[in-house]
Design an enzyme around this catalytic site. Sequence first.
Site, PDB file in Angstrom:
ATOM      1  N   ASP A  76      -6.585  -5.490   3.096  1.00  0.00           N
ATOM      2  CA  ASP A  76      -6.976  -6.544   2.010  1.00  0.00           C
ATOM      3  C   ASP A  76      -6.676  -7.904   2.443  1.00  0.00           C
ATOM      4  O   ASP A  76      -7.412  -9.046   2.278  1.00  0.00           O
ATOM      5  CB  ASP A  76      -6.977  -6.209   0.625  1.00  0.00           C
ATOM      6  CG  ASP A  76      -7.804  -5.078   0.267  1.00  0.00           C
ATOM      7  OD1 ASP A  76      -8.849  -4.819   0.556  1.00  0.00           O
ATOM      8  OD2 ASP A  76      -7.270  -4.403  -0.582  1.00  0.00           O
ATOM      9  N   HIS A 133       0.850  -1.144  -0.023  1.00  0.00           N
ATOM     10  CA  HIS A 133      -0.085   0.195  -0.014  1.00  0.00           C
ATOM     11  C   HIS A 133       0.769   1.027  -0.074  1.00  0.00           C
ATOM     12  O   HIS A 133       1.955   1.468   0.702  1.00  0.00           O
ATOM     13  CB  HIS A 133      -0.945  -0.069   1.262  1.00  0.00           C
ATOM     14  CG  HIS A 133      -1.981   1.235   1.396  1.00  0.00           C
ATOM     15  ND1 HIS A 133      -1.614   2.305   1.461  1.00  0.00           N
ATOM     16  CD2 HIS A 133      -3.242   1.006   1.170  1.00  0.00           C
ATOM     17  CE1 HIS A 133      -2.956   3.059   1.222  1.00  0.00           C
ATOM     18  NE2 HIS A 133      -3.864   2.059   1.158  1.00  0.00           N
TER      19      HIS A 133
END
Length: 377
Positions: free
Chosen positions: A313, A261
Amino acid sequence: MSIESYKPGLENVIACETSISYLDVEHEEIVIRGYDLIDLARQLSYVDVIGLLLDGRLPSPDERVTIEQMLSEQAHLPEGIYAILSSLPASTHPMDALRTGVSALSGFDPELANASVEANRRRAFRLLALVPQIVANSYHIARGEGLVQPRSDLSFVANCLYMITKREPSAAEERYYNQVLMVYCEHELPNSTFAARVIASTQSDMYGALTGAVASLKGPLHGGANEAVMNMLLEAQTVEGFERLVRTKLANKEKIMGFGHRVYMRKSDPRALLMKEALREMSEASGDDRLYHMCLAGEEIVREEKGLFPNLDYYAAPVMHLLGIPVELFTPVFFAARVVGLAAHVTEQLEHNRLFRPRVLYTGPRGNKVSQIIADN
């Protein structure tokens, strides 16, 4: 336009002011209107956060009841939307069906031209109530299954899960699904939220802004990452198989979904830690800890080899899987949870609006002459 001002992907560019949320990476905290998101997720309900994001403060117990009632009153998806969803090919991805459904809702809004704060608040509640129905029933329609309507005896959170799985969730399942909705509800200015604010800055309506957000969220580099994580886990099947898969991808310089990320490159995503805890608890309760240990193994390898931490996620995917949510609906569920954050951003953008109009760093040719082309021919 100087090259010094060029930031590919707008990395670390401040695009707007907001009082909604902030990612304090150094302190590993996600701030939601002054509160720590993880603290909210551990102690309160998604309905509380709806009040916090839309009204700027946590609701009282009576106000929480009112919010539940408002969501229940708005939970009547127009028959025309079902007709539209039924006309789509069965092969339509749920995110594409969701994008179509959200866009079509605008035609059923009798006060679409009213862009006041009060009207947008009513619109936000309408979208919060109806998007979960579009998510669940577009999936059931595509499979030739009957529609599942929300039940008056279930909470908003329980209904969202019930409509997907067709079974009443246990108290534990409702609690874990509540945490899923909470950790996905708002996250500062990711691609989909930025897309929604850009669209809103033209003074377009909330449906248009959220339709753009759905399109953005579908991409595997954004919302689609949770589906990709689960598909890797299902493909590998075992801890050893997942270790081999991860090492092979690293050797081939392939991206490992659920890592990297842009904001959490060298720091932990606090939402992932909460979902990791939920996955451990669910695994212990079920007596099957295979997915939990697969994720642990993959996390250790990627940290050793690349120094990266997992994002939300990576652990949310197996949690949703254990809740009985089909993989194809992981990203639509993400969007359903994020509706409240998106609505807050759209409302804020319209209240303090400035049209987004960036410039470019031009790399093409200059000085071409049409007359010379004509002469040469």
